[in-house]
Design an enzyme around this catalytic site. Structure first.
Site, PDB file in Angstrom:
ATOM      1  N   HIS A  25      -8.542   1.732  -0.564  1.00  0.00           N
ATOM      2  CA  HIS A  25      -9.039   1.676  -1.946  1.00  0.00           C
ATOM      3  C   HIS A  25      -8.936   0.266  -2.487  1.00  0.00           C
ATOM      4  O   HIS A  25      -8.037  -0.487  -2.115  1.00  0.00           O
ATOM      5  CB  HIS A  25      -8.241   2.626  -2.856  1.00  0.00           C
ATOM      6  CG  HIS A  25      -6.751   2.451  -2.773  1.00  0.00           C
ATOM      7  ND1 HIS A  25      -6.003   3.003  -1.754  1.00  0.00           N
ATOM      8  CD2 HIS A  25      -5.880   1.774  -3.558  1.00  0.00           C
ATOM      9  CE1 HIS A  25      -4.722   2.687  -1.928  1.00  0.00           C
ATOM     10  NE2 HIS A  25      -4.617   1.927  -3.002  1.00  0.00           N
ATOM     11  N   GLN A  76       0.840  -1.201   0.000  1.00  0.00           N
ATOM     12  CA  GLN A  76       0.000   0.000   0.000  1.00  0.00           C
ATOM     13  C   GLN A  76       0.873   1.248   0.000  1.00  0.00           C
ATOM     14  O   GLN A  76       1.768   1.384   0.844  1.00  0.00           O
ATOM     15  CB  GLN A  76      -0.913   0.004   1.231  1.00  0.00           C
ATOM     16  CG  GLN A  76      -1.881   1.182   1.248  1.00  0.00           C
ATOM     17  CD  GLN A  76      -2.809   1.163   2.462  1.00  0.00           C
ATOM     18  OE1 GLN A  76      -2.708   0.298   3.324  1.00  0.00           O
ATOM     19  NE2 GLN A  76      -3.714   2.123   2.508  1.00  0.00           N
TER      20      GLN A  76
HETATM   21  P1  5GP Z   1      -1.545   1.314  -3.488  1.00  0.00           P
HETATM   22  O1  5GP Z   1      -0.107   1.177  -3.871  1.00  0.00           O
HETATM   23  O2  5GP Z   1      -1.695   2.195  -2.266  1.00  0.00           O
HETATM   24  O3  5GP Z   1      -2.285   0.021  -3.374  1.00  0.00           O
HETATM   25  O4  5GP Z   1      -2.248   2.054  -4.701  1.00  0.00           O
HETATM   26  C1  5GP Z   1      -2.177   3.430  -4.874  1.00  0.00           C
HETATM   27  C2  5GP Z   1      -2.421   3.709  -6.327  1.00  0.00           C
HETATM   28  O5  5GP Z   1      -2.724   5.075  -6.473  1.00  0.00           O
HETATM   29  C3  5GP Z   1      -1.233   3.426  -7.238  1.00  0.00           C
HETATM   30  O6  5GP Z   1      -1.586   2.436  -8.189  1.00  0.00           O
HETATM   31  C4  5GP Z   1      -0.921   4.770  -7.876  1.00  0.00           C
HETATM   32  O7  5GP Z   1      -0.566   4.656  -9.225  1.00  0.00           O
HETATM   33  C5  5GP Z   1      -2.218   5.532  -7.702  1.00  0.00           C
HETATM   34  N1  5GP Z   1      -2.072   6.965  -7.571  1.00  0.00           N
HETATM   35  C6  5GP Z   1      -1.199   7.639  -6.752  1.00  0.00           C
HETATM   36  N2  5GP Z   1      -1.376   8.957  -6.860  1.00  0.00           N
HETATM   37  C7  5GP Z   1      -2.387   9.137  -7.745  1.00  0.00           C
HETATM   38  C8  5GP Z   1      -3.032  10.307  -8.277  1.00  0.00           C
HETATM   39  O8  5GP Z   1      -2.724  11.455  -7.945  1.00  0.00           O
HETATM   40  N3  5GP Z   1      -4.037  10.100  -9.176  1.00  0.00           N
HETATM   41  C9  5GP Z   1      -4.431   8.857  -9.564  1.00  0.00           C
HETATM   42  N4  5GP Z   1      -5.428   8.768 -10.452  1.00  0.00           N
HETATM   43  N5  5GP Z   1      -3.832   7.730  -9.095  1.00  0.00           N
HETATM   44  C10 5GP Z   1      -2.827   7.879  -8.206  1.00  0.00           C
END
Ligand code: 5GP
Length: 114
Positions: free
Chosen positions: A100, A94
């Site tokens: 999410h 994460q």
């Molecule tokens: P995690 O790594 O926390 O599971 O997923 C976070 C996701 O958020 C990542 O896939 C990353 O690409 C996406 N993300 C990070 N910052 C932004 C942003 O400003 N806009 C959008 N649309 N996606 C984002």
């Protein structure tokens, strides 16, 4: 926990390609897509991670899964299939501290993950 970029997307202070929105949730395309379809489904209210969720969040989390299904149908990956993933914490990968689901599809996805 401090708010993240996702709260600013919810308030529409920064742009995102929004696919779906209702009173409590929002879905938008991931900035760094890992598949032809890669959408994030978030609650508008920040919960930092699954570790921070409580029994009172159960309906909201279930709702997010139904939103993931709606997204899959809207983006036409519902027949070929898709994956709904939630990363939690450091080892879970994460990177944004606002809970999410990822909805991924449009190509065959490998399993197990790395
Ligand atoms: P995690 O790594 O926390 O599971 O997923 C976070 C996701 O958020 C990542 O896939 C990353 O690409 C996406 N993300 C990070 N910052 C932004 C942003 O400003 N806009 C959008 N649309 N996606 C984002």
């Amino acid at each position: 926990m401090p708010e993240t970029i996702f709260s600013r997307i919810v308030r529409k202070e920064i742009p995102a390609k929004i696919v779906y929105e209702d009173d409590v949730s929002m879905a938008f395309h991931d900035l760094n897509a890992q598949a032809p379809v890669h959408v994030l489904v978030i609650p508008k209210r920040q919960i930092d991670s699954l570790e921070h969720a409580t029994e009172e969040d159960a309906n909201l989390l279930g709702h997010l899964q139904i939103v993931a299904q709606k997204v899959a149908r809207l983006l036409n990956i519902h027949e070929t299939g898709y994956r709904v993933v939630m990363n939690c914490g450091r080892d879970g990968g994460q990177s944004v501290g606002h809970i999410h689901y990822h909805v991924l599809g449009g190509r065959p996805l490998a399993w197990p993950p790395g």
